[in-house]
Design a protein around this motif. Structure first.
Motif, mmCIF file in Angstrom:
data_model
loop_
_atom_site.group_PDB
_atom_site.id
_atom_site.type_symbol
_atom_site.label_atom_id
_atom_site.label_comp_id
_atom_site.label_asym_id
_atom_site.label_seq_id
_atom_site.Cartn_x
_atom_site.Cartn_y
_atom_site.Cartn_z
ATOM 1 N N ASN A 176 0.787 -1.231 0.000
ATOM 2 C CA ASN A 176 0.000 0.000 0.000
ATOM 3 C C ASN A 176 0.819 1.281 0.000
ATOM 4 O OD1 ASN A 176 -2.989 -0.812 0.321
ATOM 5 N ND2 ASN A 176 -1.833 -2.202 1.641
ATOM 6 N N ALA A 177 2.090 1.165 0.268
ATOM 7 C CA ALA A 177 2.979 2.338 0.228
ATOM 8 C C ALA A 177 4.343 1.890 -0.294
ATOM 9 C CB ALA A 177 3.098 2.977 1.612
ATOM 10 N N PRO A 178 4.389 1.426 -1.564
ATOM 11 C CA PRO A 178 5.639 0.881 -2.106
ATOM 12 C C PRO A 178 6.773 1.899 -2.186
ATOM 13 C CG PRO A 178 3.994 1.122 -3.835
ATOM 14 C CD PRO A 178 3.300 1.400 -2.533
ATOM 15 N N MET A 179 6.452 3.183 -2.044
ATOM 16 C CA MET A 179 7.509 4.190 -2.065
ATOM 17 C C MET A 179 8.301 4.223 -0.753
ATOM 18 S SD MET A 179 4.468 5.429 -0.987
ATOM 19 C CE MET A 179 3.650 5.696 -2.518
ATOM 20 N N LEU A 180 7.802 3.538 0.268
ATOM 21 C CA LEU A 180 8.529 3.470 1.535
ATOM 22 C C LEU A 180 9.596 2.381 1.458
ATOM 23 C CD1 LEU A 180 5.642 3.840 4.146
ATOM 24 C CD2 LEU A 180 7.281 5.579 3.392
ATOM 25 N N SER A 181 10.784 2.697 1.904
ATOM 26 C CA SER A 181 11.905 1.750 1.885
ATOM 27 C C SER A 181 12.072 1.123 3.262
ATOM 28 C CB SER A 181 13.201 2.477 1.522
ATOM 29 O OG SER A 181 13.100 3.067 0.255
ATOM 30 N N PRO A 182 12.068 -0.200 3.340
ATOM 31 C CA PRO A 182 12.302 -0.852 4.629
ATOM 32 C C PRO A 182 13.728 -0.598 5.105
ATOM 33 C CG PRO A 182 11.475 -2.409 3.002
ATOM 34 C CD PRO A 182 11.818 -1.157 2.282
ATOM 35 N N ARG A 183 13.887 -0.409 6.399
ATOM 36 C CA ARG A 183 15.202 -0.265 7.029
ATOM 37 C C ARG A 183 15.047 -0.517 8.509
ATOM 38 N NH1 ARG A 183 16.416 6.042 8.225
ATOM 39 N NH2 ARG A 183 17.575 5.083 9.889
ATOM 40 N N LEU A 184 16.144 -0.759 9.184
ATOM 41 C CA LEU A 184 16.094 -0.903 10.635
ATOM 42 C C LEU A 184 16.214 0.467 11.270
ATOM 43 C CD1 LEU A 184 18.227 -4.098 11.281
ATOM 44 C CD2 LEU A 184 15.734 -3.872 11.257
ATOM 45 N N ALA B 239 10.857 4.045 5.466
ATOM 46 C CA ALA B 239 11.303 5.424 5.304
ATOM 47 C C ALA B 239 10.971 5.973 3.930
ATOM 48 C CB ALA B 239 12.811 5.500 5.541
ATOM 49 N N LEU B 240 10.818 7.267 3.886
ATOM 50 C CA LEU B 240 10.622 8.005 2.648
ATOM 51 C C LEU B 240 11.764 9.003 2.562
ATOM 52 C CD1 LEU B 240 8.735 8.460 0.218
ATOM 53 C CD2 LEU B 240 7.534 10.167 1.599
ATOM 54 N N ASN B 241 12.546 8.916 1.483
ATOM 55 C CA ASN B 241 13.718 9.781 1.319
ATOM 56 C C ASN B 241 14.649 9.707 2.523
ATOM 57 O OD1 ASN B 241 12.715 10.687 -1.182
ATOM 58 N ND2 ASN B 241 11.429 12.187 -0.135
#
Length: 150
Positions: free
Chosen positions: A72-80, A88-90
């Motif tokens: 639903n929010a593929p622009m968000l990048s997974p990270r720890l 995260a976004l940008n």
């Protein structure tokens, strides 16, 4: 102002100190990574590894939350982020999953940073307790993450 025993600062808990240590390690690891594309792929793998290490009830919820956010929010990048799966976004964390086990809480939490566009009137929720992720909960998470990045 007189100090009372109940207001005495006790310092950080062992869990909080461990989370801060994890965050420092995450920053060092990210700095050593190669290209931006490598960083994104490796960070996503770190999230999946962290989820796989969770106790069963937290792991099941984290897997579902991860899938809903990615869909639903593929622009968000997974990270720890402080040892927790985050999105995260940008490069800035918008939302995160905190397992119940992490801080010995009775429930897991889906939290949102101040970057999430969840504003509603003069007060709105930024943290949600999770005891299980049902189809109804998945639908609510989908709406939240879509709003968060809109």
């Amino acid at each position: 102002m007189a100090s009372t025993e109940s207001s005495t600062y006790e310092g950080f808990t062992a869990e909080e100190r461990a989370a801060m240590k994890e965050h420092g390690q995450e920053l060092k690891k990210a700095a050593r990574r190669g290209s931006r594309a490598d960083k994104v792929v490796e960070a996503a793998q770190d999230v999946l590894t962290k989820i796989a290490e969770m106790q069963e009830s937290d792991r099941i919820m984290a897997e579902r939350v991860h899938a809903v956010i990615k869909a639903n929010a593929p622009m968000l990048s997974p990270r720890l982020w402080y040892g927790m799966p985050a999105y995260a976004l940008n490069g800035k964390v918008v939302c995160f999953f905190q397992s119940a086990e992490k801080f010995k809480a009775r429930y897991a939490t889906l939290g949102f940073s101040d970057l999430a566009k969840l504003d509603e009137d003069a007060m709105w929720a930024t943290g949600f307790a999770l005891t299980e992720v049902t189809a109804e909960v998945e639908a609510r998470i989908a709406v939240l993450v879509k709003n968060a990045v809109s």
